[in-house]
Design an enzyme around this catalytic site. Structure first.
Site, mmCIF file in Angstrom:
data_model
loop_
_atom_site.group_PDB
_atom_site.id
_atom_site.type_symbol
_atom_site.label_atom_id
_atom_site.label_comp_id
_atom_site.label_asym_id
_atom_site.label_seq_id
_atom_site.Cartn_x
_atom_site.Cartn_y
_atom_site.Cartn_z
ATOM 1 N N ASP A 98 0.819 -1.221 0.000
ATOM 2 C CA ASP A 98 0.000 0.000 0.000
ATOM 3 C C ASP A 98 0.852 1.271 0.000
ATOM 4 O O ASP A 98 0.579 2.207 0.757
ATOM 5 C CB ASP A 98 -0.958 0.011 1.183
ATOM 6 C CG ASP A 98 -2.007 -1.085 1.101
ATOM 7 O OD1 ASP A 98 -2.004 -1.823 0.105
ATOM 8 O OD2 ASP A 98 -2.824 -1.204 2.030
ATOM 9 N N ASP A 144 -0.603 -4.382 -3.835
ATOM 10 C CA ASP A 144 -1.586 -3.306 -4.031
ATOM 11 C C ASP A 144 -0.946 -1.937 -3.818
ATOM 12 O O ASP A 144 -1.511 -1.071 -3.151
ATOM 13 C CB ASP A 144 -2.768 -3.482 -3.081
ATOM 14 C CG ASP A 144 -3.450 -4.837 -3.241
ATOM 15 O OD1 ASP A 144 -3.385 -5.402 -4.337
ATOM 16 O OD2 ASP A 144 -4.041 -5.324 -2.258
#
Length: 390
Positions: A208, A229
């Site tokens: 992230d 991600d």
């Protein structure tokens, strides 16, 4: 191609007359330390050494003033030559809800602090000395914040509209989370203001890294590093000529196991006008990663004329283990090259291969309505059809 810059001899002198500098009253107090460390190898005394450094700093600031259309200039450094030694204090000094632009210069150094550009601090331009030269670093994780979770872990949070950054690195230095570990998400940059632009910047982390939360954003010639991600959110953003670098670990069963993902777009409905577009970017690094996962059922991600190293998994995309999202997500590629794009017949069946007409809406500043705000003043008037201006 780069547009020729202005002649410094005239531009700097006119800029110094036209722009207003913020200066703290003497004495400067605890915020700016007047004593600078003396290099023992230098024959000059401490006062001469500091003066030489401050003269160089002043010349650089003047050069930046000549490049940016700002009415107020705030300076930050570690040598005692600037208004502040702390970036957050400089941001706090920006006028609230200003209709004009404030330039904050960030000299070389590592600024170990957690920074927020609050929503009332509009029209800020942050100018550094270069990616990995001017560094803002912190180490929060979703677990270490007090009730804030992943979003609150960001090293730099941009909540204001009209923000721009040049030649700055933002890092989250927290230990990378182990596979399956909860709460290890660690955001470097969170951007939730509208009309934000980042030029030649770097964003470094693992899981992230870049929370591209909401609003319209431009990333031009940037480096984004992460593992899982590591570009996520529900913004409408254009990435031009960026290096997307995976630091995912290799899987236990070798190169076939997917251990990371570049994007996780969160578009929740067909009515939203959001998506990530990557144009002439490079996807490189380690491990094996998806180009994107469908965090939202209508996740929208396009890679156009990008280069994929073999770090990209053959299947390319992932439905977040929600098969219904295969019908609503828009995952697409156009004219990509490299080992990771060599055999698109192995892509998941719901991924799309676009033609030029279909890809065109995603490939220039009009995608983010950025013709008036996306380019910095020194590139104003330059038509950008792709990632040529970097």
């Amino acid at each position: 191609m780069r547009r020729p810059l202005v002649l410094w001899a005239t531009a700097i002198s006119s800029a110094l007359l036209a722009y207003r500098f913020y200066r703290l009253p003497a004495p400067l107090g605890n915020d700016v330390q007047l004593g600078a460390a003396v290099d023992p190898d230098k024959a000059e005394g401490p006062h001469q050494h500091r003066r030489r450094k401050c003269d160089e700093h002043a010349k650089w600031v003047a050069k930046m003033v000549a490049l940016h259309n700002a009415t107020l200039v705030l300076t930050v450094d570690r040598k005692g030559c600037a208004n502040f030694t702390n970036l957050q204090k400089a941001i706090d000094a920006v006028p609230d809800h200003s209709s004009s632009r404030t330039l904050i210069t960030l000299d070389a150094g590592v600024y170990a602090e957690k920074v927020v550009v609050w929503s009332n601090k509009t029209g800020v331009t942050l100018q550094g000395r270069g990616n990995l030269a001017s560094v803002v670093a912190w180490n929060d994780t979703a677990n270490s914040t007090t009730g804030g979770g992943t979003f609150a872990s960001a090293t730099l949070s941009v909540l204001a509209d009209g923000f721009a950054a040049h030649n700055v690195s933002v890092q989250n230095t927290a230990r990378p989370a182990s596979p399956g570990e909860a709460g290890g998400q660690a955001v470097a940059l969170r951007v939730a203001g509208d009309k934000a632009a980042f030029h030649l910047c770097g964003f470094y982390g693992a899981q992230d890294t870049l929370l591209d939360e909401r609003g319209r954003h431009l990333f031009r010639g940037c480096v984004v590093e992460g593992s899982i991600d590591f570009i996520f959110g529900d913004a409408r953003s254009l990435y031009l000529g960026c290096t997307i670098s995976s630091v995912a670990n290799a899987g236990e069963d070798g190169a076939s196991e997917v251990t990371g993902s570049v994007t996780a777009h969160g578009r929740a409905s067909a009515a939203e006008r959001t998506g990530f577009a990557f144009v002439r970017c490079s996807v490189v690094g380690t491990g094996r990663v998806w180009l994107g996962r469908a965090w939202g059922p209508y996740a929208t991600v396009v890679f156009a004329r990008c280069h994929f190293d073999d770090v990209v998994a053959p299947g390319g995309w992932n439905d977040w283990n929600e098969p219904g999202r295969q019908q609503t997500a828009f995952f697409a590629e156009y004219d990509c090259t490299g080992p990771g794009a060599a055999n698109v017949t192995r892509r998941v069946p719901y991924a799309k291969q676009l033609d030029q007409r279909e890809a065109a809406p995603f490939m220039d500043l009009s995608y983010i309505d950025g013709d008036q705000w996306g380019l910095p003043p020194m590139l104003g008037g330059v038509a950008v059809a792709s990632a040529d201006v970097i």
